[in-house]
Design a protein around this motif. Structure first.
Motif, PDB file in Angstrom:
ATOM      1  N   ARG A 206     -17.974 -15.780   3.378  1.00  0.00           N
ATOM      2  CA  ARG A 206     -19.050 -15.063   2.697  1.00  0.00           C
ATOM      3  C   ARG A 206     -19.940 -14.378   3.734  1.00  0.00           C
ATOM      4  O   ARG A 206     -20.349 -15.001   4.710  1.00  0.00           O
ATOM      5  CB  ARG A 206     -19.882 -16.023   1.842  1.00  0.00           C
ATOM      6  CG  ARG A 206     -20.935 -15.327   0.986  1.00  0.00           C
ATOM      7  CD  ARG A 206     -21.687 -16.329   0.129  1.00  0.00           C
ATOM      8  NE  ARG A 206     -22.646 -15.665  -0.736  1.00  0.00           N
ATOM      9  CZ  ARG A 206     -22.385 -15.231  -1.962  1.00  0.00           C
ATOM     10  NH1 ARG A 206     -21.181 -15.416  -2.470  1.00  0.00           N
ATOM     11  NH2 ARG A 206     -23.304 -14.636  -2.691  1.00  0.00           N
ATOM     12  N   SER A 207     -20.205 -13.104   3.522  1.00  0.00           N
ATOM     13  CA  SER A 207     -21.038 -12.319   4.444  1.00  0.00           C
ATOM     14  C   SER A 207     -20.463 -12.381   5.858  1.00  0.00           C
ATOM     15  O   SER A 207     -21.078 -12.894   6.792  1.00  0.00           O
ATOM     16  CB  SER A 207     -22.491 -12.818   4.425  1.00  0.00           C
ATOM     17  OG  SER A 207     -23.046 -12.702   3.133  1.00  0.00           O
ATOM     18  N   VAL A 208     -19.255 -11.850   5.994  1.00  0.00           N
ATOM     19  CA  VAL A 208     -18.551 -11.830   7.278  1.00  0.00           C
ATOM     20  C   VAL A 208     -18.319 -10.380   7.687  1.00  0.00           C
ATOM     21  O   VAL A 208     -17.876  -9.556   6.881  1.00  0.00           O
ATOM     22  CB  VAL A 208     -17.208 -12.579   7.186  1.00  0.00           C
ATOM     23  CG1 VAL A 208     -16.393 -12.397   8.463  1.00  0.00           C
ATOM     24  CG2 VAL A 208     -17.443 -14.060   6.914  1.00  0.00           C
ATOM     25  N   SER A 209     -18.615 -10.067   8.942  1.00  0.00           N
ATOM     26  CA  SER A 209     -18.429  -8.719   9.467  1.00  0.00           C
ATOM     27  C   SER A 209     -17.536  -8.771  10.701  1.00  0.00           C
ATOM     28  O   SER A 209     -17.785  -9.561  11.617  1.00  0.00           O
ATOM     29  CB  SER A 209     -19.786  -8.099   9.831  1.00  0.00           C
ATOM     30  OG  SER A 209     -19.615  -6.808  10.396  1.00  0.00           O
ATOM     31  N   VAL A 210     -16.494  -7.941  10.720  1.00  0.00           N
ATOM     32  CA  VAL A 210     -15.589  -7.840  11.868  1.00  0.00           C
ATOM     33  C   VAL A 210     -15.602  -6.391  12.338  1.00  0.00           C
ATOM     34  O   VAL A 210     -15.354  -5.472  11.549  1.00  0.00           O
ATOM     35  CB  VAL A 210     -14.155  -8.263  11.500  1.00  0.00           C
ATOM     36  CG1 VAL A 210     -13.229  -8.100  12.705  1.00  0.00           C
ATOM     37  CG2 VAL A 210     -14.124  -9.698  10.992  1.00  0.00           C
ATOM     38  N   ARG A 211     -15.879  -6.194  13.616  1.00  0.00           N
ATOM     39  CA  ARG A 211     -15.931  -4.840  14.169  1.00  0.00           C
ATOM     40  C   ARG A 211     -15.129  -4.783  15.469  1.00  0.00           C
ATOM     41  O   ARG A 211     -15.216  -5.677  16.304  1.00  0.00           O
ATOM     42  CB  ARG A 211     -17.381  -4.424  14.446  1.00  0.00           C
ATOM     43  CG  ARG A 211     -17.514  -3.018  15.018  1.00  0.00           C
ATOM     44  CD  ARG A 211     -18.954  -2.672  15.345  1.00  0.00           C
ATOM     45  NE  ARG A 211     -19.058  -1.334  15.900  1.00  0.00           N
ATOM     46  CZ  ARG A 211     -19.197  -0.229  15.186  1.00  0.00           C
ATOM     47  NH1 ARG A 211     -19.273  -0.311  13.870  1.00  0.00           N
ATOM     48  NH2 ARG A 211     -19.268   0.956  15.760  1.00  0.00           N
TER      49      ARG A 211
END
Length: 318
Positions: A206-211
């Protein structure tokens, strides 16, 4: 399975240095973590508090175990804030930064930084690894950045239907990694080619960001880039960002945002069927030239497509 109740003990990392705490001495920092972990083991659980600052890490000896090892049920590794406490891998070090080998472990409020800017001659050390039986595991308010290998690598070696039950990743940022952003695998001890009876990972993101994942892939002459989230098992994902998915060239395929693996995929575990992806945003980098290949936002094999739910999201080429 019963997980030991977390002890009320709060252990300050600074109390485990032989002399004055020096965050810039990588071997001293690693020894302090080992000493704090031993105290947690003696107390059958507890919190290791890491104060603000950048703590440089390097292992001792020839083994390839992670520098910070959490092997006691009920351990909590707590920083002072997502960007306030930073665990940084020393240049050229070929070990994962944090390794978990026990149920009921929590990582909170810190940054794990690899050495992508000064990698080892060989190997691709990961950021956070979970092996063995990491059930009831939580990563919350954590940044993983600049790692050579996987940002978060989840692999089990037990053939147990309960693998990875109640694994929670909440408010997690992965910014720059050589391979997958988050990778789930199941491997048996006896043989990698044995049939898998386990349903594979069961996790909640939940609420995960991959850049900027797949920085080191594809290799020259390689087939394809890596994945932002590599789904094997039953994952429920909500509020997911996969940003700047890498494009390929005329000879190599681009990277992937989210990949739902087919049944019997290689030797790494079961398929990604019965998983969900909701409220997502995926951005794709344009190819470097007219002959380049664009990356993919979402991939799901036909064999599991009817059992995967994907809803309320956007895939955009930037």
């Amino acid at each position: 399975m019963t997980v030991a109740t977390r002890s009320a003990a709060i252990i300050d990392l600074r109390d485990h240095f032989e002399a004055t705490a020096d965050p810039g001495d990588p071997e001293a920092v690693a020894l302090a973590f080992a000493s704090a972990a031993a105290e947690v083991e003696a107390a059958r659980g507890g919190t290791i508090y890491v104060p603000p600052g950048e703590w440089l890490l390097a292992g001792a000896g020839d083994d390839r175990e992670p520098v910070v090892r959490l092997a006691t049920p009920g351990t909590r590794l707590l920083g002072a804030g997502m960007r306030a406490t930073r665990l940084r891998l020393a240049p050229g070090e070929n070990r994962a930064v944090v390794g978990v080998k026990a149920p009921g472990v929590t990582l909170e409020r810190l940054t794990v930084r690899g050495n992508l800017d000064a990698p080892p001659p060989r190997g691709s050390p990961h950021g956070i690894t979970m092996r063995g039986d990491p059930t009831f595991f939580t990563i919350s308010d954590v940044v993983v950045e600049s790692v050579c290998g996987y940002g978060i690598f989840v692999r089990a070696v037990r053939d147990d239907p309960g693998l990875f039950t109640h694994v929670m990743l909440r408010n997690v940022v992965i910014d720059g990694c050589g391979n997958d952003g988050i990778d789930f695998k199941v491997v048996r001890k006896a043989t990698r080619k044995a049939r898998y009876r386990s349903p594979g990972p069961r996790a909640y993101l939940r609420s995960v960001s991959v850049r900027d994942h797949s920085v080191r892939k594809p290799l020259p002459g390689g087939q394809a880039g890596e994945r932002g989230i590599d789904v094997r098992g039953q994952l429920h994902m909500h509020g997911i960002e996969i940003l700047a998915v890498k494009a390929g060239t005329a000879r190599t395929k681009g990277a992937l945002g989210v990949a739902f693996r087919p049944h019997g995929d290689s030797n790494h575990g079961r398929n990604g069927g019965w998983s969900t992806l909701e409220n997502y945003f995926i951005s794709l980098r344009p190819p470097p030239d007219d002959e380049g290949r664009r990356g993919w936002g979402i991939s799901a094999a036909k064999s599991i497509a009817t059992s995967v739910i994907v809803a309320n999201g956007t895939i955009l080429e930037i």
